[in-house]
Design an enzyme around this catalytic site. Structure first.
Site, mmCIF file in Angstrom:
data_model
loop_
_atom_site.group_PDB
_atom_site.id
_atom_site.type_symbol
_atom_site.label_atom_id
_atom_site.label_comp_id
_atom_site.label_asym_id
_atom_site.label_seq_id
_atom_site.Cartn_x
_atom_site.Cartn_y
_atom_site.Cartn_z
ATOM 1 N N ASP A 64 1.519 11.029 3.356
ATOM 2 C CA ASP A 64 1.579 11.575 2.000
ATOM 3 C C ASP A 64 2.621 10.751 1.256
ATOM 4 O OD1 ASP A 64 1.960 12.954 -0.337
ATOM 5 O OD2 ASP A 64 2.203 14.930 0.604
ATOM 6 N N SER A 144 -5.194 0.132 -14.315
ATOM 7 C CA SER A 144 -6.355 0.637 -15.049
ATOM 8 C C SER A 144 -6.395 -0.057 -16.401
ATOM 9 C CB SER A 144 -6.224 2.152 -15.255
ATOM 10 O OG SER A 144 -7.162 2.618 -16.215
ATOM 11 N N TYR A 161 -1.993 10.456 -18.164
ATOM 12 C CA TYR A 161 -2.507 9.442 -17.234
ATOM 13 C C TYR A 161 -2.341 8.014 -17.781
ATOM 14 C CZ TYR A 161 -5.685 6.862 -14.168
ATOM 15 O OH TYR A 161 -6.222 5.940 -13.305
ATOM 16 N N LYS A 165 -0.096 4.648 -16.334
ATOM 17 C CA LYS A 165 -0.644 3.314 -16.096
ATOM 18 C C LYS A 165 0.066 2.262 -16.954
ATOM 19 C CE LYS A 165 -3.490 4.260 -12.819
ATOM 20 N NZ LYS A 165 -3.269 3.701 -11.468
#
Length: 247
Positions: A64, A144, A161, A165
Site C-alpha cells: 500500500d 495525464s 484530480y 497531475k
C-alpha cells in the site's frame, strides 16, 4: 525485442494489478525484464504471469503505497532480493469524480496523498537505490493530459484530480533537474495519456461513454518506446490521445 538494453534487468511497477500498470508489467516481462509489480491486490498481479510469453517474469509484492513504512520495507526487500533497480514505473493513482463544491476534505486529501505524496515518496526511495547502484536507469511517471491542460467538458467532475497531475508535471521537472545536478545517469519520462479505456474511468460512466479512448496497451507501448531510446536520448514528455474515427 532485439537489442533491448533492459533485458534481464529489474523494473518496479506500482499500481500493477489492473489497467495501465498491469499492461506495462506484461509488456516489460515479455521484453525480457524481471518485473516487480506492487499493489494492494497482490493476487491480481500473480495472475498476470499467465500473459507472459517472453523470457522475463513478473514478481508480485503486496504494498500500500500510502503507507510509508510498507513502501520503505518493500524497497528494502527489492534491494535484498534483486540487488538493483534499473527501471521504475510510477503508475499508481486514484480518481474521484465529483464537483469540488461537493468533495469531502477526506477525498481531497486522499487524492493528493495517493497521486502526489505517494509518487514523490516512491521517487525518493527509487532514486536513493538507483544512485547507490550507480548504473544507467530510467524512471517513468504516469501523468495525464490533465497535467498539462484541462478540457471543457459538459459535466466538469474533475475536483482536484487535475491539480494533482499538474503537481506531478512540476515534480517531474524538479526531479529531472535534481538528477542532472547529482550527475546520475538516469532518464525521467512523463507519460500523459488522454482517456484510457480502463476501470479507472468507471466513476464517469455515461458521461464519457461515447468519447474516443486509448487502450491500456497503447500506453504500455509508449513506456516501451521511451525505454528503448538510445543512451543519451531522453524523451521528457509523451502526450497521447485516441483519435476520433473518421469513416
Amino acid at each position: 525485442m532485439e537489442n533491448f538494453y533492459w533485458r534481464n534487468k529489474v523494473a518496479v511497477v506500482t499500481g500493477a494489478s489492473v489497467g495501465i500498470g498491469a499492461s506495462t508489467a506484461v509488456e516489460l516481462a515479455n521484453a525480457g525484464m524481471q518485473v516487480v509489480g506492487l499493489a494492494r491486490r497482490v493476487e491480481l498481479i500473480r495472475a498476470l504471469g499467465e500473459q507472459v510469453t517472453g523470457e522475463g517474469k513478473i514478481h508480485a509484492r503486496q504494498c500500500d503505497l500510502s503507507d510509508e513504512e510498507q513502501l520503505k520495507s518493500t524497497f528494502s526487500w527489492i534491494r535484498d532480493q534483486f540487488k538493483a533497480i534499473h527501471v521504475v514505473i510510477c503508475n499508481a493513482g486514484i480518481l474521484k469524480a465529483n464537483f469540488l463544491s461537493e468533495s469531502p476534505t477526506k477525498d481531497i486529501k486522499e487524492l493528493f496523498d495517493t497521486n502526489v505524496v505517494a509518487t514523490a515518496t516512491c521517487l525518493r526511495e527509487a532514486l536513493k537505490q538507483m544512485a547507490a547502484g550507480g548504473e544507467r536507469g530510467h524512471i517513468v511517471v504516469m501523468n495525464s493530459i490533465l497535467g498539462h491542460r484541462i478540457p471543457e467538458v459538459p459535466v466538469p467532475l474533475f475536483s482536484v484530480y487535475p491539480a494533482t497531475k499538474h503537481a506531478i508535471t512540476a515534480l517531474c521537472q524538479t526531479v529531472r533537474q535534481e538528477i542532472h545536478f547529482l550527475k546520475l545517469n538516469i532518464k525521467l519520462t512523463s507519460i500523459c495519456p488522454g482517456m484510457v479505456d480502463t476501470d479507472f474511468l468507471s466513476v464517469y460512466s455515461q458521461a464519457v461513454a461515447e468519447l474516443p479512448k486509448l487502450q491500456a496497451q497503447d500506453v504500455a507501448k509508449a513506456v516501451l518506446y521511451a525505454l528503448n531510446t538510445p543512451d543519451g536520448v531522453q524523451v521528457e514528455d509523451i502526450i497521447l490521445q485516441q483519435m476520433r474515427r473518421v469513416n
